[in-house]
Write a protein that holds these residues in place. Structure first.
Motif, PDB file in Angstrom:
ATOM      1  N   LYS A 253       0.832  -1.198   0.000  1.00 45.18           N
ATOM      2  CA  LYS A 253       0.000   0.000   0.000  1.00 45.18           C
ATOM      3  C   LYS A 253       0.869   1.251   0.000  1.00 45.18           C
ATOM      4  O   LYS A 253       2.002   1.241   0.444  1.00 45.18           O
ATOM      5  CB  LYS A 253      -0.910   0.014   1.234  1.00 45.18           C
ATOM      6  CG  LYS A 253      -1.722  -1.245   1.419  1.00 45.18           C
ATOM      7  CD  LYS A 253      -2.733  -1.398   0.312  1.00 45.18           C
ATOM      8  CE  LYS A 253      -3.581  -2.641   0.572  1.00 45.18           C
ATOM      9  NZ  LYS A 253      -4.177  -3.180  -0.582  1.00 45.18           N
ATOM     10  N   ALA A 254       0.291   2.334  -0.448  1.00 42.88           N
ATOM     11  CA  ALA A 254       1.030   3.592  -0.513  1.00 42.88           C
ATOM     12  C   ALA A 254       1.455   4.085   0.860  1.00 42.88           C
ATOM     13  O   ALA A 254       2.384   4.855   0.970  1.00 42.88           O
ATOM     14  CB  ALA A 254       0.186   4.654  -1.210  1.00 42.88           C
ATOM     15  N   CYS A 255       0.787   3.644   1.914  1.00 42.32           N
ATOM     16  CA  CYS A 255       1.124   4.142   3.249  1.00 42.32           C
ATOM     17  C   CYS A 255       2.042   3.198   4.016  1.00 42.32           C
ATOM     18  O   CYS A 255       2.169   3.311   5.225  1.00 42.32           O
ATOM     19  CB  CYS A 255      -0.149   4.410   4.053  1.00 42.32           C
ATOM     20  SG  CYS A 255      -1.197   2.975   4.284  1.00 42.32           S
ATOM     21  N   THR A 256       2.714   2.291   3.351  1.00 42.45           N
ATOM     22  CA  THR A 256       3.615   1.363   4.036  1.00 42.45           C
ATOM     23  C   THR A 256       4.683   2.117   4.825  1.00 42.45           C
ATOM     24  O   THR A 256       5.308   3.042   4.318  1.00 42.45           O
ATOM     25  CB  THR A 256       4.294   0.422   3.027  1.00 42.45           C
ATOM     26  OG1 THR A 256       3.295  -0.311   2.327  1.00 42.45           O
ATOM     27  CG2 THR A 256       5.242  -0.542   3.721  1.00 42.45           C
ATOM     28  N   SER A 257       4.859   1.732   6.057  1.00 43.86           N
ATOM     29  CA  SER A 257       5.927   2.231   6.920  1.00 43.86           C
ATOM     30  C   SER A 257       6.614   1.014   7.523  1.00 43.86           C
ATOM     31  O   SER A 257       6.282  -0.117   7.175  1.00 43.86           O
ATOM     32  CB  SER A 257       5.348   3.110   8.035  1.00 43.86           C
ATOM     33  OG  SER A 257       4.790   4.280   7.505  1.00 43.86           O
TER      34      SER A 257
ATOM     35  N   ASN B   3       1.480  -1.822   7.507  1.00 45.92           N
ATOM     36  CA  ASN B   3       0.495  -0.832   7.107  1.00 45.92           C
ATOM     37  C   ASN B   3       0.040  -0.122   8.383  1.00 45.92           C
ATOM     38  O   ASN B   3      -0.726  -0.682   9.159  1.00 45.92           O
ATOM     39  CB  ASN B   3      -0.687  -1.508   6.406  1.00 45.92           C
ATOM     40  CG  ASN B   3      -1.724  -0.524   5.950  1.00 45.92           C
ATOM     41  OD1 ASN B   3      -1.735   0.626   6.358  1.00 45.92           O
ATOM     42  ND2 ASN B   3      -2.617  -0.976   5.090  1.00 45.92           N
TER      43      ASN B   3
ATOM     44  N   CYS C 168      -2.063   2.033   9.000  1.00 42.80           N
ATOM     45  CA  CYS C 168      -3.509   2.235   9.130  1.00 42.80           C
ATOM     46  C   CYS C 168      -4.188   1.007   9.729  1.00 42.80           C
ATOM     47  O   CYS C 168      -5.329   1.082  10.183  1.00 42.80           O
ATOM     48  CB  CYS C 168      -4.119   2.526   7.760  1.00 42.80           C
ATOM     49  SG  CYS C 168      -3.435   4.008   6.995  1.00 42.80           S
TER      50      CYS C 168
ATOM     51  N   ALA D 294       8.866   5.948   8.856  1.00 42.44           N
ATOM     52  CA  ALA D 294       8.262   6.237   7.558  1.00 42.44           C
ATOM     53  C   ALA D 294       9.402   6.514   6.575  1.00 42.44           C
ATOM     54  O   ALA D 294      10.574   6.548   6.955  1.00 42.44           O
ATOM     55  CB  ALA D 294       7.332   7.432   7.673  1.00 42.44           C
TER      56      ALA D 294
ATOM     57  N   TYR E  27       2.238  10.555  -4.145  1.00 42.66           N
ATOM     58  CA  TYR E  27       1.216   9.792  -3.434  1.00 42.66           C
ATOM     59  C   TYR E  27       1.740   8.427  -3.009  1.00 42.66           C
ATOM     60  O   TYR E  27       1.626   8.045  -1.851  1.00 42.66           O
ATOM     61  CB  TYR E  27      -0.040   9.633  -4.290  1.00 42.66           C
ATOM     62  CG  TYR E  27      -1.043   8.710  -3.668  1.00 42.66           C
ATOM     63  CD1 TYR E  27      -1.766   9.095  -2.546  1.00 42.66           C
ATOM     64  CD2 TYR E  27      -1.239   7.425  -4.160  1.00 42.66           C
ATOM     65  CE1 TYR E  27      -2.673   8.249  -1.941  1.00 42.66           C
ATOM     66  CE2 TYR E  27      -2.146   6.566  -3.567  1.00 42.66           C
ATOM     67  CZ  TYR E  27      -2.859   6.982  -2.464  1.00 42.66           C
ATOM     68  OH  TYR E  27      -3.740   6.133  -1.871  1.00 42.66           O
ATOM     69  N   CYS E  28       2.322   7.680  -3.934  1.00 37.58           N
ATOM     70  CA  CYS E  28       2.743   6.321  -3.601  1.00 37.58           C
ATOM     71  C   CYS E  28       4.239   6.210  -3.322  1.00 37.58           C
ATOM     72  O   CYS E  28       4.711   5.175  -2.887  1.00 37.58           O
ATOM     73  CB  CYS E  28       2.333   5.342  -4.700  1.00 37.58           C
ATOM     74  SG  CYS E  28       2.888   5.786  -6.344  1.00 37.58           S
TER      75      CYS E  28
ATOM     76  N   GLY F 225       5.413   4.919   0.332  1.00 38.91           N
ATOM     77  CA  GLY F 225       5.094   3.507   0.525  1.00 38.91           C
ATOM     78  C   GLY F 225       5.940   2.601  -0.355  1.00 38.91           C
ATOM     79  O   GLY F 225       6.347   1.520   0.068  1.00 38.91           O
TER      80      GLY F 225
ATOM     81  N   THR G 285       9.507   2.345   1.312  1.00 40.77           N
ATOM     82  CA  THR G 285       9.576   1.470   2.484  1.00 40.77           C
ATOM     83  C   THR G 285       9.269   0.020   2.113  1.00 40.77           C
ATOM     84  O   THR G 285       9.873  -0.896   2.668  1.00 40.77           O
ATOM     85  CB  THR G 285       8.630   1.951   3.603  1.00 40.77           C
ATOM     86  OG1 THR G 285       7.307   2.107   3.081  1.00 40.77           O
ATOM     87  CG2 THR G 285       9.099   3.273   4.186  1.00 40.77           C
TER      88      THR G 285
END
Length: 117
Positions: A5-9, A17, A19, A34, A63-64, A67, A70
């Motif tokens: 996902k784009a929000c991978t940390s 993820n 979230c 991050a 945006y991506c 993520g 990472t």
């Protein structure tokens, strides 16, 4: 856990993820990183994955990008631990670019960074 996902940390050095992580399950000693904090995990300068993107002139909307960076670090770490190399099949797992025209350069940058990690 699906970490494409784009929000991978990173949570304690592993892709996650954020979230999907309940705040109540975190401990004060847990390390959350991050994309912006990856440089702090190496001796000097940007993280090899970040530097490779600069070297490959990978431009994106943003945006991506965090993520992907990472997720790429996690991919390289995992295949290295398994004694393998990064392959196109492995890269397919983070190919969440959909319409992004820089996909070939993103993949080249990940391959280049693998050698520096």
């Amino acid at each position: 856990m699906d970490v494409r996902k784009a929000c991978t940390s990173h949570l304690d050095g592993r892709a996650a993820n954020p979230c999907a992580v309940p705040v109540g399950t975190l401990e004060p000693a847990d390390g959350i990183t991050a994309a912006g904090g990856l440089a702090d995990t190496v001796d000097a300068g940007p993280h090899p994955t970040q530097q490779a993107r600069l070297d490959q002139d990978v431009a994106q909307c943003g945006y991506c990008r965090p993520g992907q960076i990472t997720a790429a670090v996690e991919l390289v770490r995992r295949v290295t631990e398994e004694g393998r190399e990064v392959t196109d099949d492995g890269l397919d797992g983070i190919r969440d670019l959909r319409r992004c025209g820089t996909c070939p350069r993103v993949l080249e940058a990940i391959g280049a960074a693998a050698g520096g990690m």
